[in-house]
Write a protein that holds these residues in place. Structure first.
Motif, PDB file in Angstrom:
ATOM      1  N   ILE A 138      58.789  34.989  70.211  1.00 18.89           N
ATOM      2  CA  ILE A 138      59.978  34.271  69.737  1.00 18.89           C
ATOM      3  C   ILE A 138      61.150  34.510  70.679  1.00 18.89           C
ATOM      4  N   VAL A 139      61.329  35.753  71.118  1.00 15.23           N
ATOM      5  CA  VAL A 139      62.426  36.076  72.037  1.00 15.23           C
ATOM      6  C   VAL A 139      62.239  35.360  73.367  1.00 15.23           C
ATOM      7  N   ILE A 140      61.018  35.402  73.916  1.00 21.09           N
ATOM      8  CA  ILE A 140      60.758  34.737  75.200  1.00 21.09           C
ATOM      9  C   ILE A 140      60.971  33.230  75.081  1.00 21.09           C
ATOM     10  N   GLY A 141      60.454  32.637  74.019  1.00 26.18           N
ATOM     11  CA  GLY A 141      60.626  31.198  73.831  1.00 26.18           C
ATOM     12  C   GLY A 141      62.076  30.802  73.652  1.00 26.18           C
ATOM     13  N   PHE A 142      62.814  31.600  72.888  1.00 26.50           N
ATOM     14  CA  PHE A 142      64.241  31.314  72.678  1.00 26.50           C
ATOM     15  C   PHE A 142      65.010  31.393  73.990  1.00 26.50           C
ATOM     16  N   LEU A 143      64.780  32.470  74.740  1.00 27.70           N
ATOM     17  CA  LEU A 143      65.510  32.633  76.000  1.00 27.70           C
ATOM     18  C   LEU A 143      65.119  31.561  77.016  1.00 27.70           C
ATOM     19  N   ALA A 144      63.839  31.223  77.067  1.00 27.00           N
ATOM     20  CA  ALA A 144      63.395  30.178  77.998  1.00 27.00           C
ATOM     21  C   ALA A 144      64.031  28.837  77.643  1.00 27.00           C
ATOM     22  N   GLY A 145      64.092  28.514  76.360  1.00 24.26           N
ATOM     23  CA  GLY A 145      64.707  27.254  75.949  1.00 24.26           C
ATOM     24  C   GLY A 145      66.210  27.249  76.104  1.00 24.26           C
ATOM     25  N   TYR A 146      66.845  28.395  75.872  1.00 21.02           N
ATOM     26  CA  TYR A 146      68.299  28.468  75.925  1.00 21.02           C
ATOM     27  C   TYR A 146      68.817  28.414  77.351  1.00 21.02           C
ATOM     28  N   PHE A 147      68.191  29.169  78.245  1.00 25.16           N
ATOM     29  CA  PHE A 147      68.697  29.259  79.616  1.00 25.16           C
ATOM     30  C   PHE A 147      68.098  28.222  80.556  1.00 25.16           C
ATOM     31  N   PHE A 148      66.853  27.864  80.352  1.00 26.89           N
ATOM     32  CA  PHE A 148      66.183  26.986  81.305  1.00 26.89           C
ATOM     33  C   PHE A 148      65.882  25.597  80.758  1.00 26.89           C
ATOM     34  N   VAL A 149      66.162  25.358  79.499  1.00 23.19           N
ATOM     35  CA  VAL A 149      65.956  24.098  78.787  1.00 23.19           C
ATOM     36  C   VAL A 149      64.572  23.528  79.114  1.00 23.19           C
ATOM     37  N   TRP A 150      64.492  22.451  79.873  1.00 25.24           N
ATOM     38  CA  TRP A 150      63.187  21.822  80.111  1.00 25.24           C
ATOM     39  C   TRP A 150      62.330  22.626  81.061  1.00 25.24           C
ATOM     40  N   TRP A 151      62.929  23.412  81.953  1.00 24.95           N
ATOM     41  CA  TRP A 151      62.162  24.288  82.830  1.00 24.95           C
ATOM     42  C   TRP A 151      61.523  25.415  82.024  1.00 24.95           C
ATOM     43  N   GLY A 152      62.007  25.634  80.834  1.00 27.25           N
ATOM     44  CA  GLY A 152      61.428  26.649  79.956  1.00 27.25           C
ATOM     45  C   GLY A 152      60.004  26.342  79.546  1.00 27.25           C
ATOM     46  N   LEU A 153      59.606  25.081  79.689  1.00 29.47           N
ATOM     47  CA  LEU A 153      58.216  24.726  79.401  1.00 29.47           C
ATOM     48  C   LEU A 153      57.250  25.450  80.330  1.00 29.47           C
ATOM     49  N   ILE A 154      57.727  25.830  81.507  1.00 30.13           N
ATOM     50  CA  ILE A 154      56.887  26.612  82.419  1.00 30.13           C
ATOM     51  C   ILE A 154      56.578  27.977  81.798  1.00 30.13           C
ATOM     52  N   ALA A 155      57.583  28.594  81.177  1.00 29.60           N
ATOM     53  CA  ALA A 155      57.357  29.877  80.503  1.00 29.60           C
ATOM     54  C   ALA A 155      56.404  29.713  79.328  1.00 29.60           C
ATOM     55  N   VAL A 156      56.542  28.626  78.590  1.00 31.26           N
ATOM     56  CA  VAL A 156      55.638  28.360  77.470  1.00 31.26           C
ATOM     57  C   VAL A 156      54.213  28.186  77.988  1.00 31.26           C
ATOM     58  N   ALA A 157      54.048  27.433  79.055  1.00 35.45           N
ATOM     59  CA  ALA A 157      52.721  27.230  79.640  1.00 35.45           C
ATOM     60  C   ALA A 157      52.150  28.548  80.165  1.00 35.45           C
ATOM     61  N   ALA A 158      52.994  29.376  80.762  1.00 33.26           N
ATOM     62  CA  ALA A 158      52.529  30.664  81.277  1.00 33.26           C
ATOM     63  C   ALA A 158      52.019  31.556  80.149  1.00 33.26           C
ATOM     64  N   VAL A 159      52.730  31.578  79.027  1.00 31.75           N
ATOM     65  CA  VAL A 159      52.285  32.379  77.886  1.00 31.75           C
ATOM     66  C   VAL A 159      50.973  31.822  77.329  1.00 31.75           C
ATOM     67  N   LEU A 160      50.828  30.512  77.296  1.00 25.43           N
ATOM     68  CA  LEU A 160      49.570  29.916  76.842  1.00 25.43           C
ATOM     69  C   LEU A 160      48.412  30.321  77.744  1.00 25.43           C
ATOM     70  N   VAL A 161      48.627  30.322  79.044  1.00 25.88           N
ATOM     71  CA  VAL A 161      47.568  30.706  79.989  1.00 25.88           C
ATOM     72  C   VAL A 161      47.213  32.180  79.831  1.00 25.88           C
ATOM     73  N   VAL A 162      48.220  33.035  79.720  1.00 27.18           N
ATOM     74  CA  VAL A 162      47.963  34.466  79.544  1.00 27.18           C
ATOM     75  C   VAL A 162      47.234  34.726  78.226  1.00 27.18           C
ATOM     76  N   ALA A 163      47.639  34.056  77.164  1.00 24.88           N
ATOM     77  CA  ALA A 163      46.982  34.235  75.866  1.00 24.88           C
ATOM     78  C   ALA A 163      45.537  33.765  75.917  1.00 24.88           C
ATOM     79  N   ALA A 164      45.289  32.635  76.573  1.00 15.83           N
ATOM     80  CA  ALA A 164      43.911  32.140  76.698  1.00 15.83           C
ATOM     81  C   ALA A 164      43.064  33.112  77.504  1.00 15.83           C
ATOM     82  N   SER A 165      43.632  33.683  78.555  1.00 20.65           N
ATOM     83  CA  SER A 165      42.866  34.635  79.360  1.00 20.65           C
ATOM     84  C   SER A 165      42.582  35.918  78.575  1.00 20.65           C
TER      85      SER A 165
END
Length: 97
Positions: A35-62
């Protein structure tokens, strides 16, 4: 007080009658961290924050594919999505985006 003969047995307790599945102790910290990572990614990077969301998805899948904690990975994914989508919705409703 109830006597031991009057106490409900494991199959008589409320619920489906089966024992519950234990939850990994990593679920709650990964959920809150996500929640903290998603909030900060959306707050500071707005649409670029989707990269952080995708990175967490990849790490979780691995993590799941290597046999590690599925509950922790699920908590991280759900947390990041909740944090990111929550702040993006707030920005949309305030008219910032």
């Amino acid at each position: 007080m109830s006597h031991p003969s009057q106490r409900p047995g494991p199959s008589q307790r409320s619920g489906s009658g089966e024992g519950s599945t234990p939850i990994s102790p990593l679920l709650v910290p990964m959920l809150l961290g996500g929640i903290v990572i998603g909030f900060l990614a959306g707050y500071f990077f707005v649409w670029w924050g989707l990269i952080a969301v995708a990175a967490v998805l990849v790490v979780a899948a691995s993590l799941v594919l290597t046999g590690r904690s599925r509950d922790g990975a699920t908590g991280a994914v759900v947390g990041v999505l909740l944090g990111y989508l929550g702040i993006i919705l707030v920005a949309l409703f305030r008219g910032v985006l």
